[in-house]
Write a protein that holds these residues in place. Structure first.
Motif, PDB file in Angstrom:
ATOM      1  N   GLY A   1       0.820  -1.210   0.000  1.00 29.35           N
ATOM      2  CA  GLY A   1       0.000   0.000   0.000  1.00 29.35           C
ATOM      3  C   GLY A   1       0.850   1.254   0.000  1.00 29.35           C
ATOM      4  N   LEU A   2       0.281   2.316  -0.538  1.00 30.77           N
ATOM      5  CA  LEU A   2       1.063   3.544  -0.709  1.00 30.77           C
ATOM      6  C   LEU A   2       1.072   4.446   0.517  1.00 30.77           C
ATOM      7  CD1 LEU A   2       1.192   2.409  -3.527  1.00 30.77           C
ATOM      8  CD2 LEU A   2       1.101   4.751  -4.374  1.00 30.77           C
ATOM      9  N   VAL A   3       0.041   4.325   1.359  1.00 27.47           N
ATOM     10  CA  VAL A   3       0.081   5.078   2.618  1.00 27.47           C
ATOM     11  C   VAL A   3       1.241   4.542   3.450  1.00 27.47           C
ATOM     12  CG1 VAL A   3      -1.157   5.630   4.735  1.00 27.47           C
ATOM     13  CG2 VAL A   3      -2.364   5.671   2.557  1.00 27.47           C
ATOM     14  N   VAL A   4       1.375   3.230   3.485  1.00 27.97           N
ATOM     15  CA  VAL A   4       2.550   2.616   4.102  1.00 27.97           C
ATOM     16  C   VAL A   4       3.806   3.175   3.434  1.00 27.97           C
ATOM     17  CG1 VAL A   4       3.848   0.450   4.363  1.00 27.97           C
ATOM     18  CG2 VAL A   4       1.376   0.465   4.728  1.00 27.97           C
TER      19      VAL A   4
ATOM     20  N   VAL B   1      -4.669  18.457   0.083  1.00 28.69           N
ATOM     21  CA  VAL B   1      -4.059  17.234  -0.453  1.00 28.69           C
ATOM     22  C   VAL B   1      -4.575  15.997   0.289  1.00 28.69           C
ATOM     23  CG1 VAL B   1      -1.998  17.211   1.067  1.00 28.69           C
ATOM     24  CG2 VAL B   1      -1.822  16.331  -1.283  1.00 28.69           C
ATOM     25  N   TYR B   2      -4.423  14.844  -0.353  1.00 23.51           N
ATOM     26  CA  TYR B   2      -4.816  13.541   0.191  1.00 23.51           C
ATOM     27  C   TYR B   2      -4.432  13.481   1.681  1.00 23.51           C
ATOM     28  CZ  TYR B   2      -4.952   8.453   0.710  1.00 23.51           C
ATOM     29  OH  TYR B   2      -5.226   7.186   1.136  1.00 23.51           O
ATOM     30  N   HIS B   3      -5.449  13.381   2.546  1.00 20.22           N
ATOM     31  CA  HIS B   3      -5.252  13.653   3.972  1.00 20.22           C
ATOM     32  C   HIS B   3      -4.208  12.779   4.678  1.00 20.22           C
ATOM     33  CE1 HIS B   3      -8.642  11.074   3.133  1.00 20.22           C
ATOM     34  NE2 HIS B   3      -8.504  10.517   4.307  1.00 20.22           N
TER      35      HIS B   3
ATOM     36  N   HIS C   1      -2.620  14.863  -8.726  1.00 24.11           N
ATOM     37  CA  HIS C   1      -2.976  15.353  -7.405  1.00 24.11           C
ATOM     38  C   HIS C   1      -4.418  15.000  -7.026  1.00 24.11           C
ATOM     39  CE1 HIS C   1      -3.937  18.251  -4.227  1.00 24.11           C
ATOM     40  NE2 HIS C   1      -2.638  18.340  -4.019  1.00 24.11           N
ATOM     41  N   ASN C   2      -4.528  14.374  -5.873  1.00 28.08           N
ATOM     42  CA  ASN C   2      -5.821  14.121  -5.230  1.00 28.08           C
ATOM     43  C   ASN C   2      -5.946  15.155  -4.118  1.00 28.08           C
ATOM     44  OD1 ASN C   2      -7.893  13.185  -3.611  1.00 28.08           O
ATOM     45  ND2 ASN C   2      -6.925  11.254  -3.087  1.00 28.08           N
ATOM     46  N   PRO C   3      -6.951  15.998  -4.041  1.00 31.22           N
ATOM     47  CA  PRO C   3      -8.217  15.948  -4.771  1.00 31.22           C
ATOM     48  C   PRO C   3      -8.349  16.876  -5.988  1.00 31.22           C
ATOM     49  CG  PRO C   3      -8.452  17.466  -2.939  1.00 31.22           C
ATOM     50  CD  PRO C   3      -7.017  16.966  -2.916  1.00 31.22           C
TER      51      PRO C   3
ATOM     52  N   SER D   1       7.252  10.763  -4.529  1.00 27.99           N
ATOM     53  CA  SER D   1       6.224  11.112  -5.504  1.00 27.99           C
ATOM     54  C   SER D   1       5.172  10.008  -5.562  1.00 27.99           C
ATOM     55  CB  SER D   1       6.874  11.310  -6.876  1.00 27.99           C
ATOM     56  OG  SER D   1       5.907  11.720  -7.805  1.00 27.99           O
ATOM     57  N   ASP D   2       3.994  10.314  -5.021  1.00 26.51           N
ATOM     58  CA  ASP D   2       2.892   9.348  -4.998  1.00 26.51           C
ATOM     59  C   ASP D   2       2.164   9.447  -6.343  1.00 26.51           C
ATOM     60  OD1 ASP D   2       0.344   8.205  -4.775  1.00 26.51           O
ATOM     61  OD2 ASP D   2       0.178   8.671  -2.643  1.00 26.51           O
ATOM     62  N   GLU D   3       2.352   8.416  -7.174  1.00 29.34           N
ATOM     63  CA  GLU D   3       1.782   8.438  -8.526  1.00 29.34           C
ATOM     64  C   GLU D   3       0.706   7.360  -8.685  1.00 29.34           C
ATOM     65  OE1 GLU D   3       4.958   9.002 -11.436  1.00 29.34           O
ATOM     66  OE2 GLU D   3       5.924  10.497 -10.151  1.00 29.34           O
ATOM     67  N   ILE D   4      -0.031   7.143  -7.612  1.00 28.79           N
ATOM     68  CA  ILE D   4      -1.047   6.078  -7.602  1.00 28.79           C
ATOM     69  C   ILE D   4      -2.136   6.320  -8.660  1.00 28.79           C
ATOM     70  CG2 ILE D   4      -2.622   7.049  -5.861  1.00 28.79           C
ATOM     71  CD1 ILE D   4      -2.740   4.219  -4.587  1.00 28.79           C
ATOM     72  N   HIS D   5      -2.406   7.604  -8.981  1.00 30.72           N
ATOM     73  CA  HIS D   5      -3.470   7.914  -9.947  1.00 30.72           C
ATOM     74  C   HIS D   5      -2.941   8.096 -11.372  1.00 30.72           C
ATOM     75  CE1 HIS D   5      -6.551   8.382  -6.838  1.00 30.72           C
ATOM     76  NE2 HIS D   5      -5.677   9.052  -6.124  1.00 30.72           N
ATOM     77  N   SER D   6      -1.677   7.715 -11.602  1.00 33.25           N
ATOM     78  CA  SER D   6      -1.012   8.078 -12.863  1.00 33.25           C
ATOM     79  C   SER D   6      -1.604   7.423 -14.102  1.00 33.25           C
ATOM     80  CB  SER D   6       0.469   7.736 -12.774  1.00 33.25           C
ATOM     81  OG  SER D   6       0.631   6.390 -12.379  1.00 33.25           O
TER      82      SER D   6
ATOM     83  N   SER E   1      -3.501  -0.535  -8.026  1.00 35.03           N
ATOM     84  CA  SER E   1      -4.696  -0.606  -7.186  1.00 35.03           C
ATOM     85  C   SER E   1      -5.840   0.311  -7.612  1.00 35.03           C
ATOM     86  CB  SER E   1      -4.309  -0.321  -5.732  1.00 35.03           C
ATOM     87  OG  SER E   1      -3.646   0.917  -5.625  1.00 35.03           O
ATOM     88  N   LYS E   2      -5.546   1.602  -7.836  1.00 35.58           N
ATOM     89  CA  LYS E   2      -6.631   2.513  -8.223  1.00 35.58           C
ATOM     90  C   LYS E   2      -7.067   2.215  -9.657  1.00 35.58           C
ATOM     91  CE  LYS E   2      -6.549   4.690  -4.452  1.00 35.58           C
ATOM     92  NZ  LYS E   2      -7.588   4.716  -3.471  1.00 35.58           N
ATOM     93  N   THR E   3      -6.069   2.056 -10.538  1.00 37.58           N
ATOM     94  CA  THR E   3      -6.357   1.893 -11.963  1.00 37.58           C
ATOM     95  C   THR E   3      -7.275   0.701 -12.220  1.00 37.58           C
ATOM     96  OG1 THR E   3      -4.055   2.571 -12.256  1.00 37.58           O
ATOM     97  CG2 THR E   3      -5.226   1.797 -14.217  1.00 37.58           C
TER      98      THR E   3
HETATM   99  C1  LIG Z   1      -2.822   9.918  -3.533  1.00 45.17           C
HETATM  100  C2  LIG Z   1      -3.171   8.632  -2.866  1.00 45.17           C
HETATM  101  N1  LIG Z   1      -2.207   7.886  -2.314  1.00 45.17           N
HETATM  102  C3  LIG Z   1      -2.487   6.718  -1.693  1.00 45.17           C
HETATM  103  C4  LIG Z   1      -3.779   6.250  -1.607  1.00 45.17           C
HETATM  104  C5  LIG Z   1      -4.070   4.967  -0.887  1.00 45.17           C
HETATM  105  O1  LIG Z   1      -3.140   4.039  -1.217  1.00 45.17           O
HETATM  106  P1  LIG Z   1      -3.111   2.613  -0.511  1.00 45.17           P
HETATM  107  O2  LIG Z   1      -4.512   2.113  -0.426  1.00 45.17           O
HETATM  108  O3  LIG Z   1      -2.248   1.838  -1.442  1.00 45.17           O
HETATM  109  O4  LIG Z   1      -2.474   2.811   0.822  1.00 45.17           O
HETATM  110  C6  LIG Z   1      -4.813   6.994  -2.167  1.00 45.17           C
HETATM  111  C7  LIG Z   1      -6.204   6.529  -2.047  1.00 45.17           C
HETATM  112  O5  LIG Z   1      -7.133   7.228  -2.270  1.00 45.17           O
HETATM  113  C8  LIG Z   1      -4.499   8.213  -2.814  1.00 45.17           C
HETATM  114  O6  LIG Z   1      -5.453   8.960  -3.370  1.00 45.17           O
END
Ligand SMILES: Cc1ncc(COP(=O)(O)O)c(C=O)c1O
Length: 384
Positions: free
Chosen positions: A89-92, A114-116, A169-171, A197-202, A232-234
């Motif tokens: 996971g990316l929060v980790v 930004v993503y909280h 960028h989220n949101p 660089s969090d590119e989860i939405h890339s 994961s998101k894609t």
């Molecule tokens: C920018 C961003 N990073 C990370 C996450 C969550 O990542 P993970 O579920 O892999 O921890 C999200 C989920 O909304 C997100 O928007």
């Protein structure tokens, strides 16, 4: 060929999105989609389940190789399997980045709203938040966000050690352009600030927009960057916790792996299986169709807001399936998400949770069948 209009009951599945609120509430908050995954992922998981034994799994290099192939295919970005660290996971991933590069009292730079969970990294680890708020301008009712480079430079202090970039960028839905990316990277390099660089939405690109990983821009940027990506998101598999930290600088990678050691669990077998299938080419057609569907949903939201929510301002997202709506014009006597939960029976994220500049906003997830989206929008319009 792919039916994104299909409405699938999710309340029976422990879904947090569908389980948090009362049954009469339509949930349009947390970022997962209400769509079935590509068949290649479902088949791979079914085959794994039908084997019937769920012992310890091992990371075989084929998954890291597949990540390299994908980065080369999408961006001509050349990385090696050794650069790819598996993370659950990316929060980790971005919390580990802070452990790897900061000491107590150091600063973490963030760009609100930004993503909280990025705002909480500092508090998790006795660090300080340093803020470089995004710059917001407005044309009519359309909001534009950009990086204010002089303000970004000023926000870096002597003890700033880590910059958490959200790209896209989220949101606010921006894909940062080359001059913004180069500008931010230059200041970080000058000040010895590591970039995560969090590119989860890339890969959730709307209306034909394209993405460039920050680290792919130049070797000196790559040298100072931890890039976080995931299928994961894609591909709508965020519950399977499979992500990747790409770290080309071997010293930085070693520090990152040391920060994980003994604390961060391995990615579980289902995550490895789904991630491998997701990042292959068999999912390409599904993704193409998904992006067309999401682009149309984004247009539906925009037109609806223009016509039916005359006091709302809005962004035009370039990526993500998230709409960012400014409802402050309605002068509600409570936070907008609370009002809409009570009066519209729609579950949204309140803008204030994204920090400075989020007050008065809501974030709406349009990763759902169009009929559901329209139902949610109708409820919101009627309540407002
Ligand atoms: C920018 C961003 N990073 C990370 C996450 C969550 O990542 P993970 O579920 O892999 O921890 C999200 C989920 O909304 C997100 O928007």
């Amino acid at each position: 060929m792919f039916n994104f209009d299909e409405i699938i009951e999710r309340r029976t599945t422990r879904s947090i999105k569908w389980g948090l609120f009362a049954p009469d509430v339509l949930p349009m908050w947390v970022a997962d989609m209400d769509f079935r995954v590509p068949a290649a992922i479902e088949t791979a998981l079914q085959e794994r389940v039908s084997h019937g034994i769920f012992g310890y799994d091992f990371l075989f290099a084929d998954l890291q190789e597949r990540v390299c192939e994908r980065m080369a295919r999408l961006y001509q970005w050349k990385i090696t399997p050794a650069d790819v660290v598996l993370i659950p996971g990316l929060v980790v991933g971005f919390n580990v980045a802070a452990r790897a590069v900061c000491q107590a009292g150091d600063g973490v730079l963030v760009q609100p709203p930004v993503y909280h969970p990025m705002l909480h990294v500092a508090g998790n680890q006795q660090l300080e938040n340093h803020f470089a708020p995004l710059q917001k301008t407005q044309t009519g009712r359309i909001l534009h966000y950009q990086v204010d480079l002089p303000a970004f430079a000023q926000a870096i202090r002597p003890n700033t050690r880590l910059f958490l970039l959200c790209h896209p960028h989220n949101p606010v839905g921006r894909i940062w352009n080359q001059s913004e990316l180069h500008g931010m990277a230059e200041y970080c390099i000058q000040n010895n600030v590591i970039i995560c660089s969090d590119e989860i939405h890339s890969e959730l690109l709307l209306d034909g927009h394209t993405h460039t990983p920050l680290a792919a821009l130049a070797p000196e940027i790559a040298d100072q960057t931890i890039t976080l990506i995931a299928p994961s998101k894609t591909f709508n598999i965020p519950g399977l916790d499979c992500g990747f930290a790409i770290i080309q600088n071997p010293t930085l990678r070693k520090r990152y792996e040391q920060a994980m050691a003994g604390l961060v669990p391995h990615v579980v077998g289902m995550g490895l299986t789904a991630g491998y299938a997701a990042f292959g080419t068999e999912t390409d057609a599904w993704l193409k169709a998904l992006l067309a569907y999401l682009s149309e949903n984004a247009r539906v939201v925009r037109e609806f807001v223009e016509q039916r929510l005359p006091k709302a301002n809005y962004t035009i997202p370039e990526a993500t399936y998230l709409a960012w709506l400014d409802l402050s014009g309605y002068a509600l006597d409570m936070p907008a998400a609370k009002f809409l939960l009570e009066k519209a029976k729609v579950g949204l994220n309140d803008g204030a949770m994204f920090g400075l500049g989020g007050e008065g906003f809501v974030r709406l997830n349009f990763g759902c069948p169009r009929a559901v989206l329209l139902e949610g929008l109708e409820r919101i319009a009627n309540a407002l």
